[in-house]
Design an enzyme around this catalytic site. Structure first.
Site, PDB file in Angstrom:
ATOM      1  N   GLY A   1     -21.012 -29.039  60.441  1.00  0.00           N
ATOM      2  CA  GLY A   1     -22.211 -28.972  61.270  1.00  0.00           C
ATOM      3  C   GLY A   1     -22.599 -30.366  61.713  1.00  0.00           C
TER       4      GLY A   1
ATOM      5  N   GLN B   1     -27.663 -37.102  64.861  1.00  0.00           N
ATOM      6  CA  GLN B   1     -26.555 -37.807  64.194  1.00  0.00           C
ATOM      7  C   GLN B   1     -25.637 -38.527  65.175  1.00  0.00           C
ATOM      8  OE1 GLN B   1     -25.515 -34.194  61.629  1.00  0.00           O
ATOM      9  NE2 GLN B   1     -24.988 -35.916  60.314  1.00  0.00           N
TER      10      GLN B   1
ATOM     11  N   CYS C   1     -22.621 -35.051  54.045  1.00  0.00           N
ATOM     12  CA  CYS C   1     -23.191 -35.222  55.379  1.00  0.00           C
ATOM     13  C   CYS C   1     -22.409 -36.314  56.096  1.00  0.00           C
ATOM     14  CB  CYS C   1     -24.654 -35.632  55.251  1.00  0.00           C
ATOM     15  SG  CYS C   1     -25.473 -35.893  56.822  1.00  0.00           S
ATOM     16  N   LEU C   2     -22.089 -36.087  57.358  1.00  0.00           N
ATOM     17  CA  LEU C   2     -21.310 -37.086  58.098  1.00  0.00           C
ATOM     18  C   LEU C   2     -22.072 -38.409  58.242  1.00  0.00           C
ATOM     19  CD1 LEU C   2     -19.633 -34.905  60.888  1.00  0.00           C
ATOM     20  CD2 LEU C   2     -18.622 -35.762  58.771  1.00  0.00           C
TER      21      LEU C   2
ATOM     22  N   HIS D   1     -29.410 -27.261  56.285  1.00  0.00           N
ATOM     23  CA  HIS D   1     -29.130 -28.703  56.270  1.00  0.00           C
ATOM     24  C   HIS D   1     -29.305 -29.293  57.676  1.00  0.00           C
ATOM     25  CE1 HIS D   1     -26.320 -32.183  54.984  1.00  0.00           C
ATOM     26  NE2 HIS D   1     -26.486 -32.361  56.277  1.00  0.00           N
ATOM     27  N   GLU D   2     -28.728 -28.625  58.666  1.00  0.00           N
ATOM     28  CA  GLU D   2     -28.782 -29.164  60.033  1.00  0.00           C
ATOM     29  C   GLU D   2     -30.194 -29.107  60.602  1.00  0.00           C
ATOM     30  OE1 GLU D   2     -26.360 -30.865  60.916  1.00  0.00           O
ATOM     31  OE2 GLU D   2     -24.956 -30.101  59.429  1.00  0.00           O
TER      32      GLU D   2
ATOM     33  N   HIS E   1     -32.236 -31.939  59.562  1.00  0.00           N
ATOM     34  CA  HIS E   1     -31.999 -33.167  60.346  1.00  0.00           C
ATOM     35  C   HIS E   1     -32.978 -33.278  61.518  1.00  0.00           C
ATOM     36  CE1 HIS E   1     -28.508 -35.257  58.781  1.00  0.00           C
ATOM     37  NE2 HIS E   1     -27.781 -34.160  58.734  1.00  0.00           N
TER      38      HIS E   1
HETATM   39 ZN    ZN Z   1     -26.067 -33.866  57.641  1.00  0.00          ZN
END
Ligand code: ZN
Length: 159
Positions: A46, A51, A90-91, A132-133, A136
């Site tokens: 995701g 991000q 997480c990226l 999670h997304e 963000h």
């Molecule tokens: Zn993340």
């Protein structure tokens, strides 16, 4: 299409609230395509627009099972049920993992890239991923509530 640079933890933009998309124009569609390409390039499941440095309420996701993938714009969690613990990464925090308590099920309302209203009933990993997304979009990172936060260096992960 282009791979975009992923913003890493420490950059204050990750703590800002993303703004609703008012019009799904060519710029947003290009952002979505770039976000997909970037997510696949870095093996994420995701990615939120913040991000890649864009404060818009746009998320792409793909659990890699051929079924659970898509784009959600201006998503809202309408229902949360139950609880589950999941190890997350997480990226924007490469190599960092931790266990987070999430709802077992969520119902998310959003727009798709055509501007149509969609409702997603998610459970298990998809409920984790979407929660999670969507966090963000509010400037929340998984490490804010995670337990057992630990680092795993890439050489320890089997390729
Ligand atoms: Zn993340």
């Amino acid at each position: 299409m282009a791979i975009r640079k992923i913003v890493l933890e420490g950059d204050e933009i990750l703590r800002k609230k993303s703004k609703p998309v008012e019009k799904i124009d060519d710029k947003i569609l290009e952002l979505i395509e770039d976000m997909k390409e970037t997510m696949y390039k870095y093996d994420g499941i995701g990615l939120a627009a913040v991000q890649v440095g864009i404060l818009k309420r746009v998320i792409v996701y793909d659990l890699g099972d051929g079924l659970n993938k898509g784009v959600i714009i201006n998503p809202v969690i309408k229902q949360r049920k139950g609880k589950q613990w999941c190890e997350e990464g997480c990226l924007s925090l490469p190599n960092v993992f931790g266990e987070v308590q999430r709802p077992a099920k969520v119902v998310v309302e959003a727009l798709n890239e055509k501007g149509e209203n969609i409702t997603i009933s998610a459970k298990d990993l998809l409920a984790v991923c979407l929660s999670h997304e969507i966090d963000h979009l509010e400037g929340i990172l998984f490490v804010d509530t995670a337990e057992n936060i630990h680092e795993v260096m890439p050489e320890d992960i089997q390729k």
